[in-house]
Scaffold this motif. Structure first.
Motif, short mmCIF file in Angstrom:
data_model
loop_
_atom_site.label_atom_id
_atom_site.label_comp_id
_atom_site.label_asym_id
_atom_site.label_seq_id
_atom_site.Cartn_x
_atom_site.Cartn_y
_atom_site.Cartn_z
N LEU A 1 0.99 -1.22 -0.04
CA LEU A 1 0.09 -0.10 -0.04
C LEU A 1 0.76 1.33 -0.02
O LEU A 1 0.65 2.32 -0.71
CB LEU A 1 -1.00 0.14 1.20
CG LEU A 1 -2.03 -1.08 0.98
CD1 LEU A 1 -2.77 -0.95 2.62
CD2 LEU A 1 -2.91 -0.61 -0.13
N VAL A 2 1.83 1.16 0.78
CA VAL A 2 2.73 2.54 0.92
C VAL A 2 3.50 2.70 -0.45
O VAL A 2 3.67 3.72 -0.89
CB VAL A 2 3.69 2.43 2.08
CG1 VAL A 2 5.01 3.41 2.09
CG2 VAL A 2 2.93 2.32 3.43
N GLU A 3 3.90 1.69 -1.17
CA GLU A 3 4.69 1.49 -2.30
C GLU A 3 3.96 1.76 -3.57
O GLU A 3 4.30 2.08 -4.49
CB GLU A 3 5.73 0.54 -2.32
CG GLU A 3 6.73 0.27 -1.41
CD GLU A 3 7.34 -1.07 -1.16
OE1 GLU A 3 7.11 -2.07 -1.82
OE2 GLU A 3 8.05 -1.26 -0.24
N GLY A 4 2.57 1.43 -3.45
CA GLY A 4 1.81 1.57 -4.47
C GLY A 4 1.83 0.36 -5.29
O GLY A 4 1.77 0.41 -6.72
N ASN A 5 2.16 -0.56 -5.00
CA ASN A 5 2.21 -1.97 -5.64
C ASN A 5 1.07 -2.40 -6.27
O ASN A 5 -0.05 -2.98 -5.58
CB ASN A 5 2.73 -3.13 -4.63
CG ASN A 5 2.99 -4.60 -5.66
OD1 ASN A 5 2.44 -4.98 -6.63
ND2 ASN A 5 4.18 -5.31 -5.09
N SER A 6 0.85 -2.29 -7.63
CA SER A 6 -0.30 -2.45 -8.28
C SER A 6 -0.94 -3.93 -8.25
O SER A 6 -2.18 -3.99 -8.07
CB SER A 6 -0.49 -2.07 -9.56
OG SER A 6 -0.13 -0.80 -9.85
N ARG A 7 -0.28 -4.91 -8.30
CA ARG A 7 -0.33 -6.28 -8.33
C ARG A 7 -1.08 -6.50 -6.94
O ARG A 7 -2.33 -7.24 -6.84
CB ARG A 7 0.88 -7.17 -8.67
CG ARG A 7 0.62 -8.49 -8.71
CD ARG A 7 1.71 -9.50 -9.12
NE ARG A 7 2.70 -9.35 -8.35
CZ ARG A 7 2.76 -10.17 -7.05
NH1 ARG A 7 1.80 -10.99 -6.76
NH2 ARG A 7 3.84 -9.70 -6.20
N ILE A 8 -0.18 -6.25 -5.82
CA ILE A 8 -0.82 -6.65 -4.76
C ILE A 8 -2.08 -5.87 -4.22
O ILE A 8 -3.10 -6.36 -3.56
CB ILE A 8 0.05 -6.66 -3.68
CG1 ILE A 8 1.25 -7.43 -3.97
CG2 ILE A 8 -0.19 -6.86 -2.13
CD1 ILE A 8 2.53 -7.50 -3.09
N ILE A 9 -2.19 -4.45 -4.68
CA ILE A 9 -3.33 -3.77 -4.35
C ILE A 9 -4.49 -4.35 -5.02
O ILE A 9 -5.60 -4.46 -4.74
CB ILE A 9 -3.18 -2.37 -4.77
CG1 ILE A 9 -2.19 -1.77 -3.72
CG2 ILE A 9 -4.58 -1.46 -4.68
CD1 ILE A 9 -1.54 -0.37 -4.06
N SER A 10 -4.51 -4.62 -6.18
CA SER A 10 -5.24 -5.55 -6.95
C SER A 10 -6.08 -6.85 -6.24
O SER A 10 -7.40 -6.85 -6.29
CB SER A 10 -5.00 -5.77 -8.21
OG SER A 10 -6.07 -6.52 -9.22
N LYS A 11 -5.24 -7.56 -5.95
CA LYS A 11 -5.54 -8.51 -4.93
C LYS A 11 -6.33 -8.19 -3.70
O LYS A 11 -7.17 -8.88 -3.48
CB LYS A 11 -4.09 -9.33 -4.35
CG LYS A 11 -3.52 -9.95 -5.71
CD LYS A 11 -2.27 -11.12 -5.23
CE LYS A 11 -1.47 -11.61 -6.52
NZ LYS A 11 -0.25 -12.28 -5.91
N ILE A 12 -5.73 -7.22 -3.21
CA ILE A 12 -6.53 -6.64 -1.81
C ILE A 12 -7.79 -6.42 -2.34
O ILE A 12 -8.93 -6.73 -1.63
CB ILE A 12 -5.76 -5.36 -1.30
CG1 ILE A 12 -4.54 -6.04 -0.76
CG2 ILE A 12 -6.58 -4.83 -0.29
CD1 ILE A 12 -3.78 -4.58 -0.38
N TYR A 13 -7.90 -5.67 -3.20
CA TYR A 13 -9.39 -5.27 -3.92
C TYR A 13 -10.31 -6.63 -4.10
O TYR A 13 -11.25 -6.73 -3.59
CB TYR A 13 -9.49 -4.53 -5.13
CG TYR A 13 -9.40 -2.98 -5.15
CD1 TYR A 13 -10.55 -2.31 -5.07
CD2 TYR A 13 -8.22 -2.46 -4.87
CE1 TYR A 13 -10.62 -0.88 -4.89
CE2 TYR A 13 -8.49 -0.87 -4.80
CZ TYR A 13 -9.53 -0.16 -4.67
OH TYR A 13 -9.47 1.03 -4.50
N SER A 14 -9.77 -7.58 -4.99
CA SER A 14 -10.59 -8.79 -5.29
C SER A 14 -10.82 -9.53 -4.15
O SER A 14 -11.80 -10.22 -4.10
CB SER A 14 -9.70 -9.54 -6.68
OG SER A 14 -8.61 -9.89 -5.80
N THR A 15 -9.86 -9.37 -3.20
CA THR A 15 -10.16 -10.45 -1.82
C THR A 15 -11.30 -9.82 -0.91
O THR A 15 -12.02 -10.54 -0.10
CB THR A 15 -9.00 -10.68 -1.15
OG1 THR A 15 -7.97 -11.13 -2.08
CG2 THR A 15 -9.19 -11.70 0.07
N ASN A 16 -11.24 -8.44 -0.92
CA ASN A 16 -11.85 -7.64 0.33
C ASN A 16 -13.11 -6.84 -0.08
O ASN A 16 -13.93 -6.62 0.71
CB ASN A 16 -11.02 -6.96 1.16
CG ASN A 16 -9.92 -7.80 1.71
OD1 ASN A 16 -9.97 -8.29 2.64
ND2 ASN A 16 -8.76 -7.77 1.14
#
Length: 192
Positions: free
Chosen positions: A16-31
Motif C-alpha cells: 500500500l505504501v509503495e503503490g504495488n498495483s499487483r498486490i493492491i489489485s489482490k486486496i481489492y479482489s479479496t476484500n
C-alpha cells in the motif's frame, strides 16, 4: 482466475505504501465485496462502499508509513474493521447533523472571517499541490473529485477497468496527500 497466495500483513502494508498495483489489485479482489455487502446492508450504496474502501486503504497506508503499524490479526480482518469503523463514523455524522432550518448559530464576524481565510488557504494549498502531480493524476483526480462514476472514467481514459481506475485514484490521492502533508503550511491549516 489466478490463485491468491497467502501473504503476511507486512507485505500488504508495504504494498500500500509503495503503490504495488499487483498486490493492491489482490486486496481489492479479496476484500471489496465483503465491505460492499456490509455497507449495502447498513444504509449505504455502492459509491459509499467504494469511497469507504478507498479511505480505509489510504488511512492504513498513511498510518503504516507514519507509525509502522503491526497488525495482530489478519490483514483482511484489519481492513474490514477499518472500513466498518469509517462507515459507522459516517452514519453517526449524518445522524448528528442538525436539519432544523430555524436554528441559527451565533458566530462572531471575526471568527467567521478567520474560518473563511483558513478555508481559502487550505484550498490554495490543495490547488498548488494538485498542480505538482502528473497530468494523468490531475485528470483522474479532477474526474474523481467531480464524482464522475468509475465506469465513465474508464471510458474517458486509457484504463481498461474500474479496478485499475480505483488503483490509480488511490495512488494519485496518496501522492497528493503526501505533497500536502509535506508542506510546512499544512500543520497550521489543520482543523483543531
Amino acid at each position: 482466475m489466478y490463485q491468491i497466495e497467502k501473504m503476511d500483513s507486512s507485505l500488504y502494508l508495504n504494498a500500500l505504501v509503495e503503490g504495488n498495483s499487483r498486490i493492491i489489485s489482490k486486496i481489492y479482489s479479496t476484500n471489496f465485496s465483503q465491505v460492499k455487502r456490509f455497507i449495502l446492508q447498513n444504509k449505504g450504496g455502492v459509491v459509499d462502499a467504494e469511497d469507504v474502501f478507498q479511505k480505509a486503504l489510504l488511512q492504513i497506508a498513511v498510518r503504516h508509513k507514519k507509525e509502522g503499524i503491526a497488525i495482530k490479526s489478519s490483514f483482511d480482518a484489519y481492513l474490514f474493521t477499518v472500513c466498518k469503523n469509517l462507515w459507522r463514523r459516517e452514519l453517526n455524522s449524518k445522524k448528528n447533523r442538525v436539519t432544523n432550518q430555524e436554528v441559527i448559530e451565533l458566530v462572531s464576524e471575526a471568527k467567521e472571517n478567520a474560518n473563511a481565510l483558513v478555508e481559502q488557504k487550505r484550498h490554495e494549498l490543495f490547488l498548488e499541490k494538485l498542480n505538482m502531480v502528473s497530468d494523468n493524476c490531475k485528470k483522474i483526480l479532477s474526474l474523481f473529485f467531480a464524482k464522475v462514476p468509475y465506469a465513465e472514467i474508464v471510458e474517458s481514459t486509457e484504463y481498461n477497468s474500474e479496478t485499475v481506475v480505483r488503483q490509480r485514484v488511490f495512488k494519485c490521492k496518496k501522492k497528493l496527500t503526501d505533497l500536502i502533508r509535506g508542506d510546512k503550511r499544512y500543520l497550521s491549516l489543520q482543523e483543531l
